[in-house]
Motif scaffolding. Structure first.
Motif, PDB file in Angstrom:
ATOM      1  N   GLU A   1      54.325  32.136  45.583  1.00 53.17           N
ATOM      2  CA  GLU A   1      52.936  32.507  45.299  1.00 53.17           C
ATOM      3  C   GLU A   1      52.850  33.350  44.036  1.00 53.17           C
ATOM      4  O   GLU A   1      51.953  33.171  43.205  1.00 53.17           O
ATOM      5  N   ALA A   2      53.780  34.293  43.855  1.00 48.98           N
ATOM      6  CA  ALA A   2      53.790  35.121  42.654  1.00 48.98           C
ATOM      7  C   ALA A   2      54.014  34.255  41.415  1.00 48.98           C
ATOM      8  O   ALA A   2      53.369  34.457  40.369  1.00 48.98           O
ATOM      9  N   ASN A   3      54.914  33.302  41.516  1.00 45.55           N
ATOM     10  CA  ASN A   3      55.163  32.397  40.383  1.00 45.55           C
ATOM     11  C   ASN A   3      53.927  31.569  40.044  1.00 45.55           C
ATOM     12  O   ASN A   3      53.629  31.308  38.867  1.00 45.55           O
ATOM     13  N   ARG A   4      53.183  31.130  41.085  1.00 43.06           N
ATOM     14  CA  ARG A   4      51.957  30.356  40.836  1.00 43.06           C
ATOM     15  C   ARG A   4      50.922  31.203  40.094  1.00 43.06           C
ATOM     16  O   ARG A   4      50.264  30.713  39.155  1.00 43.06           O
ATOM     17  N   LEU A   5      50.779  32.456  40.492  1.00 41.63           N
ATOM     18  CA  LEU A   5      49.818  33.333  39.819  1.00 41.63           C
ATOM     19  C   LEU A   5      50.253  33.615  38.381  1.00 41.63           C
ATOM     20  O   LEU A   5      49.417  33.706  37.481  1.00 41.63           O
ATOM     21  N   LEU A   6      51.559  33.761  38.167  1.00 47.35           N
ATOM     22  CA  LEU A   6      52.065  33.957  36.814  1.00 47.35           C
ATOM     23  C   LEU A   6      51.738  32.740  35.949  1.00 47.35           C
ATOM     24  O   LEU A   6      51.258  32.875  34.807  1.00 47.35           O
TER      25      LEU A   6
ATOM     26  N   GLY B   1      54.258  47.203  47.408  1.00 50.28           N
ATOM     27  CA  GLY B   1      54.875  46.277  46.464  1.00 50.28           C
ATOM     28  C   GLY B   1      54.095  44.990  46.284  1.00 50.28           C
ATOM     29  O   GLY B   1      52.864  44.982  46.150  1.00 50.28           O
ATOM     30  N   ILE B   2      54.808  43.882  46.312  1.00 54.82           N
ATOM     31  CA  ILE B   2      54.197  42.571  46.066  1.00 54.82           C
ATOM     32  C   ILE B   2      53.156  42.240  47.123  1.00 54.82           C
ATOM     33  O   ILE B   2      52.225  41.456  46.882  1.00 54.82           O
ATOM     34  N   ARG B   3      53.274  42.822  48.316  1.00 55.96           N
ATOM     35  CA  ARG B   3      52.319  42.535  49.390  1.00 55.96           C
ATOM     36  C   ARG B   3      50.914  42.984  48.993  1.00 55.96           C
ATOM     37  O   ARG B   3      49.934  42.308  49.292  1.00 55.96           O
ATOM     38  N   VAL B   4      50.832  44.134  48.341  1.00 52.40           N
ATOM     39  CA  VAL B   4      49.530  44.645  47.906  1.00 52.40           C
ATOM     40  C   VAL B   4      48.948  43.753  46.816  1.00 52.40           C
ATOM     41  O   VAL B   4      47.784  43.337  46.881  1.00 52.40           O
ATOM     42  N   THR B   5      49.755  43.444  45.815  1.00 53.66           N
ATOM     43  CA  THR B   5      49.212  42.713  44.670  1.00 53.66           C
ATOM     44  C   THR B   5      48.908  41.254  44.994  1.00 53.66           C
ATOM     45  O   THR B   5      47.984  40.670  44.415  1.00 53.66           O
ATOM     46  N   LEU B   6      49.665  40.656  45.921  1.00 49.98           N
ATOM     47  CA  LEU B   6      49.316  39.290  46.326  1.00 49.98           C
ATOM     48  C   LEU B   6      48.020  39.277  47.131  1.00 49.98           C
ATOM     49  O   LEU B   6      47.259  38.307  47.069  1.00 49.98           O
ATOM     50  N   ASP B   7      47.777  40.342  47.882  1.00 46.82           N
ATOM     51  CA  ASP B   7      46.513  40.447  48.618  1.00 46.82           C
ATOM     52  C   ASP B   7      45.350  40.783  47.699  1.00 46.82           C
ATOM     53  O   ASP B   7      44.188  40.602  48.070  1.00 46.82           O
ATOM     54  N   HIS B   8      45.666  41.290  46.491  1.00 46.75           N
ATOM     55  CA  HIS B   8      44.640  41.598  45.487  1.00 46.75           C
ATOM     56  C   HIS B   8      44.985  40.855  44.194  1.00 46.75           C
ATOM     57  O   HIS B   8      45.417  41.464  43.204  1.00 46.75           O
ATOM     58  N   PRO B   9      44.814  39.543  44.177  1.00 45.74           N
ATOM     59  CA  PRO B   9      45.176  38.775  42.973  1.00 45.74           C
ATOM     60  C   PRO B   9      44.434  39.235  41.728  1.00 45.74           C
ATOM     61  O   PRO B   9      44.926  39.013  40.612  1.00 45.74           O
ATOM     62  N   ASP B  10      43.275  39.865  41.897  1.00 48.02           N
ATOM     63  CA  ASP B  10      42.563  40.379  40.729  1.00 48.02           C
ATOM     64  C   ASP B  10      43.401  41.444  40.011  1.00 48.02           C
ATOM     65  O   ASP B  10      43.514  41.444  38.775  1.00 48.02           O
ATOM     66  N   ILE B  11      44.005  42.351  40.776  1.00 52.69           N
ATOM     67  CA  ILE B  11      44.859  43.381  40.186  1.00 52.69           C
ATOM     68  C   ILE B  11      46.092  42.738  39.565  1.00 52.69           C
ATOM     69  O   ILE B  11      46.504  43.061  38.447  1.00 52.69           O
ATOM     70  N   PHE B  12      46.693  41.818  40.303  1.00 54.29           N
ATOM     71  CA  PHE B  12      47.936  41.162  39.870  1.00 54.29           C
ATOM     72  C   PHE B  12      47.710  40.357  38.593  1.00 54.29           C
ATOM     73  O   PHE B  12      48.477  40.463  37.626  1.00 54.29           O
ATOM     74  N   LEU B  13      46.656  39.547  38.570  1.00 54.34           N
ATOM     75  CA  LEU B  13      46.398  38.699  37.412  1.00 54.34           C
ATOM     76  C   LEU B  13      46.073  39.525  36.170  1.00 54.34           C
ATOM     77  O   LEU B  13      46.496  39.192  35.062  1.00 54.34           O
ATOM     78  N   THR B  14      45.311  40.602  36.351  1.00 55.21           N
ATOM     79  CA  THR B  14      45.002  41.467  35.212  1.00 55.21           C
ATOM     80  C   THR B  14      46.281  42.029  34.603  1.00 55.21           C
ATOM     81  O   THR B  14      46.462  42.038  33.376  1.00 55.21           O
ATOM     82  N   GLN B  15      47.200  42.479  35.467  1.00 55.02           N
ATOM     83  CA  GLN B  15      48.449  43.047  34.963  1.00 55.02           C
ATOM     84  C   GLN B  15      49.326  41.980  34.304  1.00 55.02           C
ATOM     85  O   GLN B  15      49.885  42.216  33.220  1.00 55.02           O
ATOM     86  N   ILE B  16      49.448  40.824  34.931  1.00 55.36           N
ATOM     87  CA  ILE B  16      50.270  39.761  34.360  1.00 55.36           C
ATOM     88  C   ILE B  16      49.716  39.309  33.004  1.00 55.36           C
ATOM     89  O   ILE B  16      50.464  39.091  32.040  1.00 55.36           O
ATOM     90  N   ARG B  17      48.381  39.169  32.924  1.00 56.56           N
ATOM     91  CA  ARG B  17      47.761  38.788  31.649  1.00 56.56           C
ATOM     92  C   ARG B  17      48.104  39.826  30.573  1.00 56.56           C
ATOM     93  O   ARG B  17      48.428  39.470  29.433  1.00 56.56           O
ATOM     94  N   ALA B  18      48.031  41.104  30.944  1.00 51.78           N
ATOM     95  CA  ALA B  18      48.333  42.170  29.978  1.00 51.78           C
ATOM     96  C   ALA B  18      49.791  42.084  29.519  1.00 51.78           C
ATOM     97  O   ALA B  18      50.090  42.255  28.325  1.00 51.78           O
ATOM     98  N   MET B  19      50.698  41.824  30.433  1.00 49.59           N
ATOM     99  CA  MET B  19      52.115  41.701  30.073  1.00 49.59           C
ATOM    100  C   MET B  19      52.327  40.540  29.099  1.00 49.59           C
ATOM    101  O   MET B  19      53.016  40.674  28.082  1.00 49.59           O
TER     102      MET B  19
END
Length: 774
Positions: free
Chosen positions: A593-598, A550-568
């Motif tokens: 942390e998730a809110n900051r990346l968003l 879940g969020i543990r993976v994507t917070l450890d890989h902000p590159d994956i998380f940011l790409t997905q959030i940007r797409a959304m």
């Protein structure tokens, strides 16, 4: 104590244990390599008799549904007695072992009050007796017995060996159901109306033809299938052998300057095996008898490897693994030449040891009528997907003879968790009737599609849809979905061989947002791990549900998380109906942390000149800590959404994919109900709405409780949407609250279920009770 003393103390125990472990391993391997259950039992009693140097070893199995034991295999007694000698649990010493469910060790068996002599066995009056029960999940399946003419008490080593063997073979016996029709099934016969039991994974009835899902790299999982063209299959097999022979020669050439001569001899051994008449001609003979080449290779490799495993010489025994390695290499070559796919049946029942969501998604939806998996439970990811598709599913069917079901006529009973193999006319007619009633109920509920989910006292409950497939859009809109309460973004990731690009994700999300506009669409950020691995991003953990997910993976890989959030965010441009949902939040720090990346992704896009409307943001409540932190989390987001699938799992410490503990997975457990109420109260104190997007929202009985707890909306599978709407329109808020108050006083999940099912029947919704979970 000094080191020398330690060594002196430990040595005798080590000397005792090592031969025992070796003997145990040899017996288990020999039994596991048997071709049939009858042979497995014969191998077991023969090996145990030899290992313990006793006069008799016998295996008794319990008749299904009765407390009665039957002699099924023996070495030392009259073989004619097999299948003939039977005794109840209150008869004889064997019955005593089963009755007590514990070992019985006697040096003078005839002197015991429970001793019973069976003259038909041809036995003399044996004095020494040791019997151990074979137990699986609290149920005695059989008794393993050794006897000796001399009077003696069996030592700890003998008791330990038999007791450990009993544990080892209990699962195999349960899986095989070594009695009656199942025994005949595993010997190669397929009687009509054979029933395999499991767990109801998705309600409904499916009638179709079996299609086995298997890994092409696993030789043992190759299903039985008839050869379409015997000549072509034989030719393809011989060509595959030749390709492997060339491969071995090439490897040997490369290794000449790397490996010493004695190690290079291994490749010579491989070459010799590839020329073996047993391996090559044995496989060809099986193909000529009608088997397709991969299954013929499977059976020959098993037979050839077993012959080596039974040899006394340790070096030769090790060659069994070389034979299996060669078999896998030949299989890989073979499947590149022989089509591994037979024509897809018009009405397909997907069968597998552990059916994955990806395998299910490979079957065209219009042809898929049922899913059966030997592993998993009603809360497994594939079961959830089956419910989303409205496909009946049976999970955790442990005794499923997967390899024998290709092309067989099957009936899937998703209500009771049963699979009928080759159903007779009467059984088929009955399930055709049930399927017809199911269609009539669905047709009747379609009239509700255009009606609001309004309680009799005027309270509007938005009902959203859970989905991960674009194919769900049209059916969801036809059923009157108010939007998407959970879009599982991992599905587009799972069907690819690499991470989807930002542009690919924008396209997928835009389609979903546009299709439901102006209704809200909730996109959950990537939730992998647990039972949702990605083939190109392997996650191997001993306890994946409590690990990196879940969020543990994507917070450890902000590159994956940011790409997905940007797409959304990009997909939401000009629409403004996006809701973002963060999964597996267990601490306020993770949410922050998730809110900051968003916020960072939104700022980047604004710097690129894009107009980015701020989406609503939510948190999934699916771990116990989030229940206790519900108010704190809700103050930092726009809404909460309860994921009951994982919440039940974590609250009750029950792996929802483990069929062994599936009976303990109880969504209506009092602890779950208290957690749901506490989460709702936390959201209320923060002044934020709270929804349910887990499977409880699709359970008609649970819906009454969620209404009574004043949840603000439900998100359900497409197949369950009109059913849930029917429940909402049938219960006033006052009635639902009264039932909820009564349910919260109960301490037994079965009593809660009974209370709510009675309420459904009284409200004229008895047709929905069958679809409810336990």
């Amino acid at each position: 104590m000094c080191p020398d003393d330690d060594h002196a103390t430990a040595a005798p125990e080590q000397l005792l244990q090592q031969p025992l472990l070796q003997t145990l391993q040899r017996i288990v391997e020999a039994v596991g390599a048997a071709d049939s259950t009858g042979e497995a039992l014969r191998v077991l009693v023969t090996r145990v008799r030899t290992a313990l140097e006793v006069d008799v070893c016998s295996m008794y199995l319990v008749m299904p549904g009765r407390e009665r034991l039957v002699l099924m295999a023996t070495e030392g007694l009259n073989q004619a007695a097999v299948g003939q000698v039977q005794l109840d649990f209150d008869e004889g010493l064997v019955g005593l072992v089963a009755q007590r469910a514990e070992p019985v060790n006697l040096d003078e068996a005839p002197a015991h009050a429970r001793y019973k002599f069976f003259p038909e066995t041809g036995e003399q009056r044996y004095h020494a007796f040791l019997g151990v029960p074979i137990i699986h999940r609290r149920r005695v399946l059989g008794v393993l017995v050794v006897q000796q003419r001399v009077s003696r008490s069996f030592d700890d080593g003998a008791v330990a060996l038999l007791s450990t063997l009993a544990v080892q073979i209990a699962v195999a016996i349960r899986q095989a159901e070594l009695s009656g029709e199942t025994l005949r099934l595993l010997r190669g016969e397929l009687p009509t109306d054979l029933i395999i039991t499991g767990l109801g994974g998705s309600p409904g009835v499916g009638i179709g033809v079996g299609r086995v899902a298997y890994s092409q790299s696993d030789l043992d999982r190759i299903p039985d299938r008839q050869a379409a063209d015997i000549g072509a299959e034989v030719l393809a097999f011989r060509q595959a052998v030749e390709a492997v022979r060339e491969e071995m020669a090439a490897i040997r050439t490369r290794m000449v300057d790397v490996l010493p001569a004695e190690e290079q001899a291994l490749f010579d051994a491989y070459t010799m095996m590839l020329a073996s008449e047993h391996l090559i001609e044995g496989t060809a003979a099986r193909i000529e008898e009608g088997s397709w080449a991969p299954a013929a290779l499977r059976d020959t490799v098993r037979q050839y490897a077993r012959a080596f495993e039974e040899m006394e010489d340790a070096y030769l025994r090790e060659r069994a693994s070389d034979i299996r390695d060669l078999g896998r290499r030949i299989l890989a070559q073979l499947l590149s030449q022989v089509s591994s796919e037979s024509p897809m049946p018009e009405r397909t029942v997907l069968i597998g040891e552990d059916v994955s969501a990806a395998q299910l998604a490979e079957i065209p939806p219009e042809r898929l009528v049922g899913v059966v998996s030997a592993r998993g439970s009603s809360s497994s990811h594939v079961a959830i997907l089956a419910r989303a598709l409205g496909i009946p599913a049976v999970m955790g069917a442990e005794n499923l003879p997967v390899g024998r079901l290709e092309g067989q006529e099957l009936v899937v009973d998703g209500y009771q968790g049963r699979l009928f193999i080759q159903p007779g006319p009467q059984v088929r007619r009955e399930f055709e009737r049930l399927a017809r009633e199911e269609r009539e109920l669905s047709d009747g509920l379609n009239a509700l599609a255009g009606e609001p989910a309004l309680t009799p006292d005027g309270r509007l409950i938005p009902i959203y849809v859970n989905t991960g497939l674009l194919a769900d859009v049209e059916p969801a809109l036809k059923c009157g979905a108010e939007g998407v309460g959970l879009y599982r973004t991992e599905f587009p990731f799972m069907v690819r061989d690499r991470f989807p690009s930002e542009e690919a994700q924008v396209s997928t999300y835009r389609q979903m947002l546009s299709a439901f506009y102006p209704r809200p669409v909730t996109l959950r950020t990537l939730d992998i791990g647990g039972d949702k691995p990605l083939p190109y991003f392997p996650l191997s953990e001993d306890n994946p549900f409590l690990g990196w997910r879940g969020i543990r993976v994507t917070l450890d890989h902000p590159d994956i998380f940011l790409t997905q959030i940007r797409a959304m965010l990009r997909a939401n441009a000009g629409l403004d109906n996006l809701r973002v949902l963060f999964p597996m939040i267990s601490a306020v720090s993770e949410l922050e942390e998730a809110n900051r990346l968003l916020a960072r992704a939104a700022e980047e896009l604004r710097e690129e000149g894009l107009v980015i409307p701020p989406p609503q943001v939510g948190v999934m409540v699916e771990v116990p800590s989030a229940v206790y932190l519900a108010e704190s989390l809700a103050r930092r987001v726009d809404y909460l959404s309860v994921g009951t699938n994982d919440l039940v799992q974590y609250l009750l410490a029950v792996d929802r994919n483990n069929s062994r503990v599936a009976d303990l997975y109880r969504p209506l457990h009092p602890a779950v109900l208290q957690a749901l109420r506490q989460a709702r109260e936390g959201a209320r104190r923060a002044g934020k709405p709270i929804y349910v997007c887990g499977e409880m929202a699709s359970d008609p009985a649970a819906v009454i409780l969620l209404l009574g707890m004043d949840y603000d909306g439900l998100s359900v599978s497409v197949a369950g949407l009109t059913r849930v709407k029917w429940v909402v329109r049938s219960f006033s808020t006052e009635t639902a609250r009264a039932l909820t108050d009564e349910a919260l006083k109960l301490e037994d999940p079965d009593r809660v279920r009974e209370l709510l099912n009675d309420a459904l029947v009284d409200a004229g919704l008895g047709g929905l009770v069958r679809a409810g979970k336990r």
